[in-house]
Design an enzyme around this catalytic site. Structure first.
Site, short mmCIF file in Angstrom:
data_model
loop_
_atom_site.label_atom_id
_atom_site.label_comp_id
_atom_site.label_asym_id
_atom_site.label_seq_id
_atom_site.Cartn_x
_atom_site.Cartn_y
_atom_site.Cartn_z
N GLN A 1 0.82 -1.20 0.00
CA GLN A 1 0.00 0.00 0.00
C GLN A 1 0.86 1.25 0.00
O GLN A 1 2.05 1.22 0.27
CB GLN A 1 -0.93 0.01 1.22
N HIS A 23 -11.59 3.92 17.75
CA HIS A 23 -10.96 2.80 18.44
C HIS A 23 -11.73 2.38 19.70
O HIS A 23 -11.80 1.19 20.01
CB HIS A 23 -9.51 3.16 18.78
N ASP A 63 -1.83 0.88 13.07
CA ASP A 63 -1.50 2.16 13.70
C ASP A 63 -1.38 2.05 15.21
O ASP A 63 -0.83 2.95 15.86
CB ASP A 63 -2.57 3.21 13.34
N ASP A 113 0.02 -12.86 6.34
CA ASP A 113 -1.31 -12.82 5.76
C ASP A 113 -2.27 -13.42 6.79
O ASP A 113 -2.15 -14.59 7.16
CB ASP A 113 -1.33 -13.62 4.46
N ASP A 125 -9.74 -4.91 12.52
CA ASP A 125 -9.48 -3.49 12.31
C ASP A 125 -8.69 -3.32 11.01
O ASP A 125 -7.52 -2.95 11.00
CB ASP A 125 -8.69 -2.92 13.49
N ASP A 181 -10.85 -0.36 4.41
CA ASP A 181 -12.07 -0.68 3.67
C ASP A 181 -11.81 -1.82 2.69
O ASP A 181 -10.66 -2.22 2.48
CB ASP A 181 -12.56 0.56 2.94
N PRO A 219 -5.30 -5.01 -0.45
CA PRO A 219 -4.94 -6.15 0.40
C PRO A 219 -5.96 -6.48 1.47
O PRO A 219 -5.95 -7.57 2.02
CB PRO A 219 -3.60 -5.71 1.03
#
Length: 484
Positions: free
Chosen positions: A237, A268, A292, A343, A361, A364, A368
């Site tokens: 990404q 969160h 994050d 993965d 989490d 969208d 991936p």
């Protein structure tokens, strides 16, 4: 017609050109329409033109391009869900390229390849017509293929053969014309919205145009930028971090806003606390994504014994941790954390009847993250949960009712009773977003307010947005909506 507009941006052409008397400094004066502008002017002004003008321009340019001789065709394809053994087999990849090229009608001149020390390989086949190449990431089940030809070849034939040989579950292809009209043809390849998405040239403004769901390509969401702190691309990404005078520090993935430091606590807290409080004793917790660190930060407030976090992109996690320290707040150093850069569709199979809570989490349903919204994935999540387990999922915008309904149906089928939580996050383009909580045995809506208050006190749970009252209020839908 006396309005103060630049008429060249409103109409493609006028049957009877005339002088405009609006007096605006932006007006071109003699009105002949967009078609009368020079090619450089058209490309510069196109993002600001009316939808009608943009649509007419692209239609005209495509018609012209179809009659022009170019110097080549260039196609690139992303293959996901591939056989990992083949992706790590240098010789097999080289042989595959040669076979695919010949099948497409190309002439093979030579081939070269390189096997990387850890995992993955690159192979290139030189053609009389140009080249065919592949680069692989076995750990992600991903392969990138590049096919350029200036001859009479059938690129799709090669792509189809490669897809079958790799055992790919899905692919995403893009094609471009190359040659002496490359600048104009590339413009034609852009989305017909004409939106200037991403950072502008001065890097003082960002426009989110690649918005997921039914609004993609139909809406723009703009932010003033005071400073760009990070622009990087990993194998999976592209990510951007910038400071905003209104929202604080902002994270963007593949052109889509993910969070800001001003309101990330809403996201969160609502993703984590409902499933954690629906479980009487959440000791082992699974996190899918969450690179994050914000979800991990909130989970640790419940004092679990173990947290297993699976994120495919190590480069992203390491880099973002430096630029968004308030998100993880030191959570990545917690000894209870087991961090796996794999993965999730593969790694999760190692856990059976293991977790009390699973929290999805992810981004969208794009790139991936797309496999994490498929039915087979929720089946794997169910297998990893204990008999009394709960699960929460970041589902998407309240405006995408059909998509939300599909997610709810899959959760209900593979995990159990499911309910939704809706709430407002200012940084997101439509404001209202939805998370789902599913449970195998308990009520996914959680206990009553009194019991929630007791659990909050006993666990020492400090929050900025979530409360026992908010917990139940966010489960109420407007009249006429039937999502849960």
């Amino acid at each position: 017609e006396e309005l103060t507009y630049n008429y060249a941006l409103e109409q493609f052409e006028y049957a009877a050109p005339f002088w405009c008397r609006c007096g605006s400094i932006d007006c071109l004066g003699y009105i002949k329409g967009f078609a009368a502008l020079g090619s450089d002017q058209k490309l510069r002004l196109l993002p600001h033109a009316s939808p009608f003008v943009r649509a007419k321009y692209f239609k005209t340019m495509n018609a012209e391009a179809a009659t022009k001789t170019t110097l080549g065709q260039h196609s690139i394809v992303d293959f996901w869900g591939c056989d990992r053994e083949i992706l790590d087999d240098e010789a097999a990849l080289t042989a595959l390229l040669e076979q695919a090229a010949e099948l497409a009608g190309a002439t093979v001149i030579s081939s070269n390849s390189h096997k990387f020390e850890y995992q993955g390989a690159t192979a290139v086949t030189i053609l009389a017509e140009s080249h065919l190449s592949i680069h692989t990431w076995p750990e992600a089940g991903y392969a990138a293929v590049d096919f350029y030809t200036c001859g009479d070849t059938e690129a799709k034939v090669a792509h189809d053969m490669i897809e079958k040989a790799l055992g790919a579950e899905k692919s995403f292809a893009r094609a471009f014309l190359r040659g002496d009209r490359s600048a104009e043809i590339e413009s034609v390849s852009e989305p017909s919205t004409g939106l200037c998405c991403g950072l502008n040239a001065e890097k003082n403004w960002f426009v989110e145009g690649a918005i997921p769901g039914s609004r993609e390509g139909n809406i723009g969401h703009g932010f003033a930028v005071t400073e760009v702190l990070l622009e990087e691309r990993s194998a999976f990404q592209e990510y951007l971090v910038f400071d905003s005078p209104l929202f604080g520090r902002v994270l963007v993935l593949d052109g889509v806003i993910q969070l800001s430091t001003s309101d990330e606590h809403i996201y969160h807290e609502m993703l984590v606390h409902p499933p954690m409080l629906a479980n009487d004793n959440p000791k082992r917790v699974l996190v899918i994504g969450g690179g994050d660190g914000g979800t991990l930060r909130e989970i640790l407030k419940h004092d679990p014994e173990e947290v297993v976090m699976i994120d495919i992109d190590e480069q992203f996690v390491r880099s973002i941790a430096k630029h968004l320290p308030t998100l993880h707040n030191g959570s990545f150093e917690d000894p209870r954390l087991k961090l796996l850069f794999e993965d999730a569709n593969v790694a999760i199979d190692r856990y059976k009847d293991y977790f009390d809570v699973a929290i999805i989490d992810c981004n969208d349903a794009l790139g991936p993250s797309e496999p994490l919204f498929e039915e087979s994935f929720y089946s794997r999540i169910s297998t990893s949960l204990k008999s009394g387990g709960t699960c929460s999922v970041q589902a998407g915008s309240l405006l995408d009712g059909k998509f939300l309904g599909r997610i709810k149906d899959m959760l209900s089928k593979h995990i159990g009773a499911t309910t939704g939580f809706r709430f407002t996050i200012p940084i997101y383009h439509c404001g209202e977003y939805v998370f789902f909580v599913a449970s195998k045995q308990t009520d996914p809506g959680g206990p009553d307010q009194a019991r929630l208050a007791e659990l909050q006190a006993s666990r020492g749970l400090k929050t900025q947005y979530w409360s026992p009252a908010i917990h139940h209020a966010t489960q109420v839908l407007p009249l006429g909506m039937d999502l849960w």
